[in-house]
Design an enzyme around this catalytic site. Structure first.
Site, short mmCIF file in Angstrom:
data_model
loop_
_atom_site.label_atom_id
_atom_site.label_comp_id
_atom_site.label_asym_id
_atom_site.label_seq_id
_atom_site.Cartn_x
_atom_site.Cartn_y
_atom_site.Cartn_z
N TYR A 157 0.94 -1.31 0.11
CA TYR A 157 -0.01 0.26 0.37
C TYR A 157 0.79 1.22 -0.34
O TYR A 157 0.23 2.04 -0.89
CB TYR A 157 -0.73 0.11 1.53
CG TYR A 157 -1.67 1.11 1.29
CD1 TYR A 157 -2.89 1.10 0.65
CD2 TYR A 157 -1.99 2.57 1.90
CE1 TYR A 157 -3.85 2.11 0.41
CE2 TYR A 157 -3.08 3.23 2.62
CZ TYR A 157 -4.04 3.14 1.22
OH TYR A 157 -4.85 4.11 1.26
N LYS A 161 0.80 4.17 -2.79
CA LYS A 161 1.29 5.51 -2.87
C LYS A 161 1.80 6.90 -2.40
O LYS A 161 2.24 7.61 -3.27
CB LYS A 161 0.08 5.49 -1.43
CG LYS A 161 -1.13 5.35 -1.40
CD LYS A 161 -2.14 5.74 -1.70
CE LYS A 161 -3.85 4.75 -1.86
NZ LYS A 161 -4.68 5.43 -2.56
#
Length: 249
Positions: A157, A161
């Site tokens: 993640y 991002k």
């Protein structure tokens, strides 16, 4: 705030059926924008279309896997034909498949990168080309404070991002000469279905790490997205703006 802030604009919001994406779609509709909501399936689409169109705007939901390059090209073309022009893109679609780095499967890493990062690339690529030709546009991608500072158990993640931030800054440089601004929002801990399932003691620890002492609301993110989508932000591009209650300053 002026209810006509986005009047005459068409906004595309990916991952717009729930959470932060739904609140952004609602806020844009309240402010006069026609809204195209893109999600992986159309469950509940009729209800959402009715809710958004209740603000006196056009609203339509589209099923699309954001990680599918050709599928995104097709849906962007369809939206442009349905609404006439795409003025605003919000790359919000995202997933998590958390786990410690040394135990993380290749499949879980690849899936998160495919949706969160490649999905943002796909829509920026295809909607950005449309905006490039029209010489106007706003692209807003939802990153995360995790993409800035990392987080235990979220290597995939965090990488996705962080990649969104690099994509944002590069796209801003490439599209700026054509009147297209590209920015990213980096939310902190926000109250969504993802955080609702956490134990209360965990949420209390999260809140304690925040200067303002509380988790954010989807509306906090939507308000900044509204500003960045509006003419008020016409001289802001290539920026990553945290909305985190003071976690990272």
């Amino acid at each position: 705030m002026d209810a006509k802030l986005l009047m005459g604009k068409c906004a595309v919001v990916t991952g717009g059926k729930q959470g932060i994406g739904r609140e952004i779609a609602r806020t844009f509709a309240e402010n006069g924008a026609d809204v195209a909501v893109v999600d992986i399936n159309l469950d509940g689409a009729a209800e959402l279309e009715t809710e958004l169109s209740g603000y006196g705007v056009r609203a339509k939901c589209y099923a699309c896997d954001v990680s599918d390059f050709d599928g995104v090209a097709a849906v962007v073309k369809e939206i442009a034909a349905d609404f006439g022009q795409i003025h605003i893109l919000v790359n919000n679609a995202g997933i998590t498949k958390d786990g410690l780095l040394v135990r993380m499967s290749e499949a879980d890493f690849d899936k998160v990168i495919a949706v969160n990062l490649k999905g943002a690339f796909n829509f920026t690529r295809h909607a950005g080309a449309h905006m490039f030709r029209k010489k106007t546009g706003r692209i807003i991608s939802i990153s995360s404070v995790v993409g800035i500072g990392g987080n235990v158990g979220q290597a995939n993640y965090a990488a996705s991002k962080a990649g969104v931030i690099g994509l944002t800054k590069t796209a801003a440089k490439e599209l700026g000469s054509r009147g297209v601004t590209v920015n990213a929002i980096a939310p902190g801990f926000v109250q969504t279905k993802m955080t609702e399932v956490l134990p209360e003691d965990i949420k209390a620890k999260m809140a304690a790490a925040i200067t303002l002492g509380r988790l954010g609301e989807p509306k906090d993110i939507a308000n900044l997205a509204l500003f960045l989508a509006s003419d008020m932000a016409s001289y802001i591009t290539g920026q990553v703006i945290p909305v985190d209650g003071g976690m990272t300053f």
